[in-house]
Design a protein around this motif. Structure first.
Motif, PDB file in Angstrom:
ATOM      1  N   LYS A 180       0.837  -1.198   0.000  1.00 43.77           N
ATOM      2  CA  LYS A 180       0.000   0.000   0.000  1.00 43.77           C
ATOM      3  C   LYS A 180       0.875   1.253   0.000  1.00 43.77           C
ATOM      4  N   GLY A 181       0.433   2.262  -0.726  1.00 40.74           N
ATOM      5  CA  GLY A 181       1.051   3.575  -0.625  1.00 40.74           C
ATOM      6  C   GLY A 181       0.360   4.360   0.474  1.00 40.74           C
ATOM      7  N   ALA A 182       1.088   5.290   1.091  1.00 35.23           N
ATOM      8  CA  ALA A 182       0.512   6.139   2.142  1.00 35.23           C
ATOM      9  C   ALA A 182       0.883   7.586   1.858  1.00 35.23           C
ATOM     10  N   ILE A 183      -0.112   8.426   1.685  1.00 36.80           N
ATOM     11  CA  ILE A 183       0.161   9.838   1.432  1.00 36.80           C
ATOM     12  C   ILE A 183      -0.573  10.701   2.455  1.00 36.80           C
ATOM     13  N   ALA A 184       0.161  11.509   3.155  1.00 37.62           N
ATOM     14  CA  ALA A 184      -0.383  12.487   4.091  1.00 37.62           C
ATOM     15  C   ALA A 184      -1.290  11.845   5.137  1.00 37.62           C
ATOM     16  N   TYR A 185      -2.567  12.291   5.206  1.00 37.54           N
ATOM     17  CA  TYR A 185      -3.453  11.930   6.309  1.00 37.54           C
ATOM     18  C   TYR A 185      -4.855  12.431   5.989  1.00 37.54           C
TER      19      TYR A 185
END
Length: 341
Positions: free
Chosen positions: A281-286
């Motif tokens: 999974k990619g994770a960007i910011a919130y």
């Protein structure tokens, strides 16, 4: 007013610029504290765009409340630095970080919206959040990086007892390791090329052990030590060697969360991801909720982000601070800037 802007590759200059003016209901603040972020370092490293005033992790005091009736002059605030459209499917489901417009006019990441490496700044009013008096200016400036780590851990879906590896010992890596422990990981290891940062992760008690990423046989050694790999790997570097290590060091059927960002294409052993049926999974910011959650956690003293802060400097020391954070030898992971200092 004074501000710090990109001058060129690995170079800043102290400049004088016009003070921000309220328009379209925007909120104007005096900047109290601003954090130096890893994404800021990417821009500084490239030296582009010239003239950009960065800074998107901050605490400020309201001097013009714009169209926010719930704010008054003197209130302390922070804000999500993003610029979501508010109308697309991503925004309407609360995932503003996916919005195509989110980063177009992001505060401190676009020249149209100068950031907090300045004495004053203008903020889109619907992104502004008033902060409680019980948390300090320095803590408020740490809300944004805390939210990045929290979002990564939420995506990781850690199970109590999981063994976790974090790749990269910068601030996001350390915060991710911190939250992994709070979520119930039984063991958190941290891989890092900078020995000083690696040792610090253990000293701060966010990692149980650190591993030298420069070691020639690190993958083989860790596979043997863990009896086949980690349940979960969180990559906070983003380069090919780091992601390849993540794929190699997670157990078959395991999970990988990619938090680090590369400005270039990466090469990975995709055959292993396929053969081991890995979840990546990619994770960007919130989300806005995660941002507020970090404020709540600070207010209730459930998390201590000040453990990661190394120093508070003035605008004149921004250049040397970036050099320190990128030296590869120093243990420093987070330096805050006080534009009034």
């Amino acid at each position: 007013m004074r501000a710090v802007a990109i001058k060129g590759e690995k170079s800043f200059e102290l400049i004088e610029m016009e003070e921000p003016v309220e328009e379209d209901g925007s909120v104007i603040i005096d900047v109290l504290k601003c954090g130096i972020c890893g994404s800021d370092i990417h821009y500084w490293d490239l030296g582009n765009p010239i003239g950009l005033v960065m800074g998107h992790e901050y605490c400020g005091r309201v001097i013009n409340s714009g169209d926010r009736d719930d704010l008054k002059i003197g209130d302390r605030v922070t804000a999500l630095p993003i610029s979501p459209c508010g109308k697309c499917p991503s925004c309407l489901t609360g995932n503003v970080q996916y919005c195509p417009d989110t980063w177009t006019f992001a505060t401190g990441l676009s020249q149209t919206n100068p950031g907090a490496l300045a004495e004053k700044m203008k903020i889109r009013s619907d992104m502004v959040i008033k902060v409680p008096d019980s948390i300090t200016d320095e803590e408020v400036a740490m809300v944004e990086p805390a939210a990045v780590g929290l979002h990564a851990i939420h995506l990781a879906d850690i199970k109590v007892g999981d063994r976790v590896l974090v790749i990269g010992g910068g601030i996001i890596g350390l915060v991710s390791a911190y939250f992994a422990k709070l979520e119930g990981a039984s063991f958190v290891g941290l891989s890092e090329t900078n020995e000083a940062r690696g040792k610090r992760s253990v000293e701060l008690e966010v990692a149980d052990a650190w591993y030298d990423a420069k070691k020639e046989n690190i993958v083989e050694d860790l596979l043997k030590e863990t009896n086949g790999g980690f349940d979960l790997v969180i990559d906070c570097c983003g380069n090919s060697p780091a992601i390849s290590s993540a794929i190699s060091l997670v157990k078959p059927g395991g999970r990988i969360v990619l938090v680090g960002i590369s400005m270039e294409a990466v090469t990975i052993p995709s055959v292993m991801a396929v053969m081991h049926e890995l979840t990546i999974k990619g994770a960007i910011a919130y989300t806005k909720q995660e941002f507020q959650t970090c404020i709540n956690l600070m207010e209730s003293k459930k998390i201590d982000m000040m453990r990661f802060v190394d120093a508070v400097v003035g605008l004149e020391d921004v250049q040397s601070s970036y050099e320190k954070l990128t030296s590869g030898k120093d243990s420093a992971v987070k330096i805050l800037v006080d534009p009034k200092k």
